[in-house]
Write an enzyme that holds these catalytic residues in place. Sequence first.
Site, PDB file in Angstrom:
ATOM      1  N   ASN A  74       0.815  -1.208   0.000  1.00  0.00           N
ATOM      2  CA  ASN A  74       0.000   0.000   0.000  1.00  0.00           C
ATOM      3  C   ASN A  74       0.855   1.267   0.000  1.00  0.00           C
ATOM      4  O   ASN A  74       0.451   2.297  -0.547  1.00  0.00           O
ATOM      5  CB  ASN A  74      -0.930   0.009   1.210  1.00  0.00           C
ATOM      6  N   ASN A  86      -0.115  -1.687  -7.002  1.00  0.00           N
ATOM      7  CA  ASN A  86      -0.410  -2.623  -5.912  1.00  0.00           C
ATOM      8  C   ASN A  86      -1.892  -2.591  -5.567  1.00  0.00           C
ATOM      9  O   ASN A  86      -2.460  -1.516  -5.337  1.00  0.00           O
ATOM     10  CB  ASN A  86       0.394  -2.238  -4.663  1.00  0.00           C
ATOM     11  N   GLU A  87      -2.525  -3.753  -5.555  1.00  0.00           N
ATOM     12  CA  GLU A  87      -3.902  -3.938  -5.070  1.00  0.00           C
ATOM     13  C   GLU A  87      -4.835  -2.822  -5.529  1.00  0.00           C
ATOM     14  O   GLU A  87      -5.587  -2.246  -4.736  1.00  0.00           O
ATOM     15  CB  GLU A  87      -3.909  -4.051  -3.549  1.00  0.00           C
ATOM     16  N   GLU A 107       2.035 -11.630  -2.427  1.00  0.00           N
ATOM     17  CA  GLU A 107       1.754 -11.421  -1.004  1.00  0.00           C
ATOM     18  C   GLU A 107       1.010 -12.649  -0.492  1.00  0.00           C
ATOM     19  O   GLU A 107      -0.070 -12.965  -0.980  1.00  0.00           O
ATOM     20  CB  GLU A 107       0.904 -10.161  -0.744  1.00  0.00           C
TER      21      GLU A 107
END
Length: 516
Positions: free
Chosen positions: A72, A172-173, A292
């Site tokens: 994050n 990311n995400e 992850e």
Amino acid sequence: MTAARLTFDPQLPVGAVNRRVFGSFVEHLGRSVYDGIYEPGHPSADAEGFRSDVKALVSELGVSAIRYPGGNFVSGFRWEDSVGPRSQRPARLDLAWHSAESNQVGLHEFATWLDSVGSELMLAVNLGTRGTLEALDLLEYTNLRSGSARAVERAANGRTEPFDVRMWCLGNEMDGPWQLGHRSADDYGKLAAQTARAMRMFDPTLELVVCGSSSRSMPTFGDWERVVLSHTYDDIDYISCHAYYEEKDGDLASFLASSVDMDEFIESVIATIDHVKAAKRSDHVVNISFDEWNVWYNTRFETVDKITGAQNWPTAPRLLEDAYSVADAVVVGSLLISLLRRADRVTSASLAQLVNVIAPIMTEPGGIAWKQTTFFPFAVTSELASGQSIPTHIECDLYDTDAYGSVPVIDAVTTFDAATGSVSVFLVNRSQTDPVTLSFDVSEFGAVREAHARTLSDDDVYAVNTLEDPERVALRQNETLVVSDGVAVVELPPVSWTAISLRVSSAAAAEQGASR
């Protein structure tokens, strides 16, 4: 005591074990960097301020590639802040983890540290609050030998030779509403495709990872992968998977079967990848970067650790510092089994994270560094798994879980390196009450010359290693295993992880020895 049996198909290997599967993850989060890998005032600190005791443990853990700097964190990160003279680097607020970031450890320092522990840099670019231009600037800074302002800047900052980063994460995400710059699958897919194509104009040999779902439980899971891949398929090499597991409401039986969920996650993503491939009539192969994964007690973070308040921006706070039990380590061992089981398509993975933050290694400022229980299955699997993943068939009892229905008591995977005659069998006994007598015939691999077992178990499945008692839980090392007429028999304690290592006189190994 119950009995179980394994059989193998060594003539039909699944795929080669890629060393990148034993990667990890360092994010600027909590004490992962500061007071973790980096503590200039520590007695063991080297000239750069990095803890030598931590470096030794990271090397022993056997991590191959390390994803950096997030997570994050990367979606608000300005990479330019992390290079140049330390005295001139600006401090920033990290909105993701509500912390202050000093930027005293940046790209150059981290790359030097990676060299010292023998790991490869896997770099993430900010596609949350930034975009294609900033990604190209970073690529030019890291990988261009000379001939541009960014290359000159890198040299002036102390690195004449390029970093030559091979593997890049495109954000990311981005499916997560918590992510700075969160976008729809369509919008993210377009941005990722644009960025990937631009980066390939610089270097077509780069390996690029596009964001998959941050969890299989996300409401957009499946459709997210399909839409993102429809934009990016021929321009990227990997799609990411993220998964975290924890014991909930005392349901240990379901927790011990967490790898059932990981297996289904992997198979679902493979099916989506191959659907898009077929729809596009492409010859290109996209694999999975499971970058992850771990046991993470996220409910504790939400209720205890989470930092709020407009005036509260601590530096390196204690966040996500889970103390891992024997049961947690057994689950980690089982998740590694899942990754190896699909070695043909899971060719990169990152244990999240490495030090202090949901990590196998813990440190105390000014004090010791120690191994969590999860250190052991990762380190041994990284050491032993090589060659090819071999189909492993299990005959054993089933047990009931609330989350996954009836699942096998035993989980297992096998690797075989014909060149060295190394056979490794990784095993988990999920039963909370019964030891299991397991037998398997390894004569198909060759004549057994030696066999050893390493086991992690404890009468207290919730036993942990702590600052006060850092060696409470240890691995039972190198127990000789009796093999008679090619058949090995091993007893697996309840809630245990075991690694069997065998040396066989295979034809390939004999040929290699003769050629030396």
